[in-house]
Design a protein around this motif. Sequence first.
Motif, PDB file in Angstrom:
ATOM      1  N   PHE A  45       0.778  -0.987   0.158  1.00  0.00           N
ATOM      2  CA  PHE A  45       0.101  -0.191  -0.024  1.00  0.00           C
ATOM      3  C   PHE A  45       0.721   1.271  -0.182  1.00  0.00           C
ATOM      4  N   TYR A  46       1.738   1.181   0.587  1.00  0.00           N
ATOM      5  CA  TYR A  46       3.006   2.363   0.632  1.00  0.00           C
ATOM      6  C   TYR A  46       3.523   2.512  -0.485  1.00  0.00           C
ATOM      7  N   ARG A  47       4.037   1.684  -0.987  1.00  0.00           N
ATOM      8  CA  ARG A  47       4.928   1.615  -2.340  1.00  0.00           C
ATOM      9  C   ARG A  47       3.582   2.021  -3.472  1.00  0.00           C
ATOM     10  N   LEU A  48       2.430   1.649  -3.358  1.00  0.00           N
ATOM     11  CA  LEU A  48       1.225   1.922  -4.480  1.00  0.00           C
ATOM     12  C   LEU A  48       1.291   3.551  -4.192  1.00  0.00           C
ATOM     13  N   LEU A  49       1.047   4.143  -3.097  1.00  0.00           N
ATOM     14  CA  LEU A  49       0.938   5.502  -2.854  1.00  0.00           C
ATOM     15  C   LEU A  49       2.020   6.453  -3.403  1.00  0.00           C
ATOM     16  N   THR A  50       3.417   5.897  -2.794  1.00  0.00           N
ATOM     17  CA  THR A  50       4.190   6.657  -3.040  1.00  0.00           C
ATOM     18  C   THR A  50       4.512   6.682  -4.653  1.00  0.00           C
ATOM     19  N   GLY A  51       4.342   5.566  -5.407  1.00  0.00           N
ATOM     20  CA  GLY A  51       4.378   5.336  -6.866  1.00  0.00           C
ATOM     21  C   GLY A  51       3.160   6.399  -7.531  1.00  0.00           C
ATOM     22  N   LEU A  52       2.109   6.196  -6.999  1.00  0.00           N
ATOM     23  CA  LEU A  52       1.117   7.365  -7.562  1.00  0.00           C
ATOM     24  C   LEU A  52       1.571   8.722  -7.360  1.00  0.00           C
ATOM     25  N   THR A  53       2.149   8.953  -6.136  1.00  0.00           N
ATOM     26  CA  THR A  53       2.274  10.564  -6.154  1.00  0.00           C
ATOM     27  C   THR A  53       3.517  10.951  -6.959  1.00  0.00           C
ATOM     28  N   GLU A  54       4.641   9.997  -7.105  1.00  0.00           N
ATOM     29  CA  GLU A  54       5.565  10.418  -8.006  1.00  0.00           C
ATOM     30  C   GLU A  54       5.388  10.379  -9.430  1.00  0.00           C
ATOM     31  N   THR A  55       4.400   9.620  -9.651  1.00  0.00           N
ATOM     32  CA  THR A  55       3.639   9.641 -11.004  1.00  0.00           C
ATOM     33  C   THR A  55       3.017  10.922 -11.315  1.00  0.00           C
ATOM     34  N   VAL A  56       2.284  11.329 -10.526  1.00  0.00           N
ATOM     35  CA  VAL A  56       1.253  12.694 -10.622  1.00  0.00           C
ATOM     36  C   VAL A  56       2.113  13.838 -10.701  1.00  0.00           C
ATOM     37  N   PHE A  57       3.099  13.767  -9.570  1.00  0.00           N
ATOM     38  CA  PHE A  57       3.879  15.070  -9.177  1.00  0.00           C
ATOM     39  C   PHE A  57       5.333  15.026  -9.790  1.00  0.00           C
ATOM     40  N   PHE A  58       5.461  14.230 -11.246  1.00  0.00           N
ATOM     41  CA  PHE A  58       6.846  13.951 -11.479  1.00  0.00           C
ATOM     42  C   PHE A  58       7.704  15.307 -11.906  1.00  0.00           C
ATOM     43  N   ALA A  59       6.775  16.326 -12.219  1.00  0.00           N
ATOM     44  CA  ALA A  59       7.510  17.665 -12.702  1.00  0.00           C
ATOM     45  C   ALA A  59       7.997  18.366 -11.416  1.00  0.00           C
ATOM     46  N   VAL A  60       7.580  17.908 -10.146  1.00  0.00           N
ATOM     47  CA  VAL A  60       7.755  18.795  -9.148  1.00  0.00           C
ATOM     48  C   VAL A  60       9.080  18.259  -8.391  1.00  0.00           C
ATOM     49  N   PRO A  61      10.160  19.111  -8.327  1.00  0.00           N
ATOM     50  CA  PRO A  61      11.638  18.422  -7.487  1.00  0.00           C
ATOM     51  C   PRO A  61      11.377  18.358  -6.217  1.00  0.00           C
ATOM     52  N   GLN A  62      10.400  17.662  -5.571  1.00  0.00           N
ATOM     53  CA  GLN A  62      10.539  17.305  -4.204  1.00  0.00           C
ATOM     54  C   GLN A  62      10.008  15.805  -4.252  1.00  0.00           C
ATOM     55  N   PRO A  63      10.705  15.354  -3.137  1.00  0.00           N
ATOM     56  CA  PRO A  63      11.648  15.702  -2.162  1.00  0.00           C
ATOM     57  C   PRO A  63      12.994  15.918  -2.499  1.00  0.00           C
ATOM     58  N   GLY A  64      13.584  16.559  -1.997  1.00  0.00           N
ATOM     59  CA  GLY A  64      15.051  16.813  -2.224  1.00  0.00           C
ATOM     60  C   GLY A  64      15.115  17.341  -3.661  1.00  0.00           C
ATOM     61  N   TYR A  65      15.694  16.868  -4.653  1.00  0.00           N
ATOM     62  CA  TYR A  65      15.762  17.306  -6.087  1.00  0.00           C
ATOM     63  C   TYR A  65      15.562  16.109  -6.695  1.00  0.00           C
ATOM     64  N   TYR A  66      14.074  15.670  -6.693  1.00  0.00           N
ATOM     65  CA  TYR A  66      13.841  14.397  -7.774  1.00  0.00           C
ATOM     66  C   TYR A  66      14.347  13.304  -7.109  1.00  0.00           C
ATOM     67  N   ASP A  67      14.453  13.180  -5.704  1.00  0.00           N
ATOM     68  CA  ASP A  67      15.015  12.046  -4.919  1.00  0.00           C
ATOM     69  C   ASP A  67      13.827  11.026  -4.853  1.00  0.00           C
ATOM     70  N   PRO A  68      13.927   9.832  -4.489  1.00  0.00           N
ATOM     71  CA  PRO A  68      13.110   8.760  -4.326  1.00  0.00           C
ATOM     72  C   PRO A  68      12.225   9.061  -3.247  1.00  0.00           C
ATOM     73  N   MET A  69      11.055   8.776  -2.827  1.00  0.00           N
ATOM     74  CA  MET A  69      10.188   8.975  -1.842  1.00  0.00           C
ATOM     75  C   MET A  69      10.350   7.845  -1.094  1.00  0.00           C
ATOM     76  N   ILE A  70      10.710   6.493  -1.317  1.00  0.00           N
ATOM     77  CA  ILE A  70      10.610   5.485  -0.675  1.00  0.00           C
ATOM     78  C   ILE A  70      12.283   4.800  -0.740  1.00  0.00           C
ATOM     79  N   ASN A  71      12.514   4.025   0.231  1.00  0.00           N
ATOM     80  CA  ASN A  71      13.804   3.326   0.297  1.00  0.00           C
ATOM     81  C   ASN A  71      13.583   1.997   0.756  1.00  0.00           C
ATOM     82  N   PRO A  72      13.805   0.956  -0.007  1.00  0.00           N
ATOM     83  CA  PRO A  72      14.599   1.058  -1.229  1.00  0.00           C
ATOM     84  C   PRO A  72      13.988   1.683  -2.404  1.00  0.00           C
ATOM     85  N   GLU A  73      14.473   2.163  -3.663  1.00  0.00           N
ATOM     86  CA  GLU A  73      13.996   2.943  -4.453  1.00  0.00           C
ATOM     87  C   GLU A  73      12.956   1.954  -5.276  1.00  0.00           C
TER      88      GLU A  73
END
Length: 136
Positions: free
Chosen positions: A81-109
């Motif tokens: 569920f967490y990976r799904l939410l972070t994946g959807l968030t990164e997909t929708v907001f791919f143009a926004v340089p957050q968090p960091g500078y386009y860094d992954p939101m989940i570890n491992p990537e």
Amino acid sequence: MRTKATLLSLLLLMVFATSSFALEGQQPEAIAEKMAFKLVRGVTNTATSLVEVPKQSYLMVRDRGSIGYVVGPLKGVGMAFYRLLTGLTETVFFAVPQPGYYDPMINPEFVWEGWEEKRVEPRGQSEAQPVQAKGE
């Protein structure tokens, strides 16, 4: 009075328009590459989120023993569920340089990373003590 205000405005404009205040930005190609990688990472994590269930089940059984058969699938569902939410968030907001500078939101990537984690000793167990032979 009006002349003084105009001169002051022009002076401030010249001071702030100098090249000493210009920030050197990254090349547009590098930014586009990071944005594209964030989009691909988001789509990949969204599509592969269900793999977290068997991954966490395997890791919990390997690291914790038989209790992992119960805890592993539960942890896997939560991580999926967490990976799904972070994946959807990164997909929708791919143009926004957050968090960091386009860094992954989940570890491992990605879900296929992190299988080689260290073994964690279950609680209540300590290192094996050598048994003394009789007569020592």
